[in-house]
Scaffold this motif. Structure first.
Motif, PDB file in Angstrom:
ATOM      1  N   LEU A 103      95.466   4.640  32.473  1.00  0.00           N
ATOM      2  CA  LEU A 103      94.602   3.980  31.488  1.00  0.00           C
ATOM      3  C   LEU A 103      94.959   4.471  30.092  1.00  0.00           C
ATOM      4  O   LEU A 103      95.195   5.656  29.884  1.00  0.00           O
ATOM      5  CB  LEU A 103      93.139   4.282  31.781  1.00  0.00           C
ATOM      6  CG  LEU A 103      92.620   3.813  33.135  1.00  0.00           C
ATOM      7  CD1 LEU A 103      91.158   4.196  33.299  1.00  0.00           C
ATOM      8  CD2 LEU A 103      92.799   2.321  33.281  1.00  0.00           C
ATOM      9  N   LEU A 104      94.998   3.567  29.139  1.00  0.00           N
ATOM     10  CA  LEU A 104      95.302   3.936  27.762  1.00  0.00           C
ATOM     11  C   LEU A 104      94.014   4.289  27.038  1.00  0.00           C
ATOM     12  O   LEU A 104      93.226   3.428  26.681  1.00  0.00           O
ATOM     13  CB  LEU A 104      96.013   2.779  27.052  1.00  0.00           C
ATOM     14  CG  LEU A 104      97.356   2.386  27.638  1.00  0.00           C
ATOM     15  CD1 LEU A 104      97.960   1.227  26.843  1.00  0.00           C
ATOM     16  CD2 LEU A 104      98.312   3.555  27.673  1.00  0.00           C
ATOM     17  N   LYS A 105      93.817   5.594  26.847  1.00  0.00           N
ATOM     18  CA  LYS A 105      92.607   6.083  26.182  1.00  0.00           C
ATOM     19  C   LYS A 105      92.991   6.776  24.889  1.00  0.00           C
ATOM     20  O   LYS A 105      94.086   7.315  24.759  1.00  0.00           O
ATOM     21  CB  LYS A 105      91.884   7.082  27.085  1.00  0.00           C
ATOM     22  CG  LYS A 105      91.364   6.483  28.368  1.00  0.00           C
ATOM     23  CD  LYS A 105      90.708   7.547  29.226  1.00  0.00           C
ATOM     24  CE  LYS A 105      90.254   6.975  30.549  1.00  0.00           C
ATOM     25  NZ  LYS A 105      89.727   8.022  31.428  1.00  0.00           N
ATOM     26  N   GLY A 106      92.082   6.789  23.947  1.00  0.00           N
ATOM     27  CA  GLY A 106      92.293   7.492  22.685  1.00  0.00           C
ATOM     28  C   GLY A 106      93.525   6.995  21.956  1.00  0.00           C
ATOM     29  O   GLY A 106      93.756   5.800  21.823  1.00  0.00           O
ATOM     30  N   LYS A 107      94.348   7.941  21.511  1.00  0.00           N
ATOM     31  CA  LYS A 107      95.538   7.589  20.736  1.00  0.00           C
ATOM     32  C   LYS A 107      96.584   6.853  21.569  1.00  0.00           C
ATOM     33  O   LYS A 107      97.435   6.162  21.018  1.00  0.00           O
ATOM     34  CB  LYS A 107      96.136   8.838  20.107  1.00  0.00           C
ATOM     35  CG  LYS A 107      95.252   9.425  19.030  1.00  0.00           C
ATOM     36  CD  LYS A 107      95.888  10.622  18.357  1.00  0.00           C
ATOM     37  CE  LYS A 107      94.969  11.164  17.273  1.00  0.00           C
ATOM     38  NZ  LYS A 107      95.549  12.325  16.590  1.00  0.00           N
ATOM     39  N   HIS A 108      96.526   6.987  22.882  1.00  0.00           N
ATOM     40  CA  HIS A 108      97.481   6.260  23.728  1.00  0.00           C
ATOM     41  C   HIS A 108      97.328   4.747  23.562  1.00  0.00           C
ATOM     42  O   HIS A 108      98.307   4.008  23.654  1.00  0.00           O
ATOM     43  CB  HIS A 108      97.300   6.618  25.215  1.00  0.00           C
ATOM     44  CG  HIS A 108      97.710   8.009  25.539  1.00  0.00           C
ATOM     45  ND1 HIS A 108      96.835   8.931  26.054  1.00  0.00           N
ATOM     46  CD2 HIS A 108      98.897   8.644  25.420  1.00  0.00           C
ATOM     47  CE1 HIS A 108      97.460  10.068  26.237  1.00  0.00           C
ATOM     48  NE2 HIS A 108      98.714   9.926  25.855  1.00  0.00           N
TER      49      HIS A 108
END
Length: 137
Positions: A103-108
């Protein structure tokens, strides 16, 4: 002078709609590697017997392919279009990363795809360990 003798061809040879992609070229003359006569549903099992990681994802309901709604391989990947054809077409601007194991969370979430997915490699081969990108951290 004799009449030329016609050579017999199998129905599959006559019906083949075109050359396979380069990655499948080695099985081009062996249709049964990808097709079962009169059973289109069997094709997916044959795909997954060669593409083992994808097959494992589908069976285990993990990864991108394992999270897709029930469908067929050919609904996204169409072959017989020529050696240089690309049969993995992802619209990166609309790709839903929640259907993956990362999962792409935060700065990702703000990163460009190419910052994690290297050119010439399969998308599934992107590093998933933090230290792969954050060594100095």
């Amino acid at each position: 002078m004799g009449v030329p003798i016609a050579q017999a061809q199998g129905l599959e040879t006559i019906m083949a709609p075109g050359k396979l992609i380069q990655g499948h070229a080695k099985v081009e003359d062996d249709c049964k590697q990808c097709h079962v006569k009169f059973d289109r549903k069997a094709q997916d099992g044959l795909c997954m017997s060669c593409h083992k990681p994808v097959g494992a994802d589908v069976r285990e309901k993990t990864g991108f392919h394992g999270r897709l709604p029930d469908g067929t391989c050919r609904s996204c990947h169409t072959d017989h279009k020529g050696r240089e054809q690309i049969i993995v077409n992802l619209d990166k601007s609309k790709f839903d990363h929640t259907k993956t194991d990362f999962l792409l969370k935060g700065k990702h979430a703000k990163l460009e795809c190419t910052q994690c997915h290297a050119g010439g490699k399969k998308y599934r081969e992107a590093a998933m360990e933090c230290a792969a990108c954050h060594k100095k951290d």
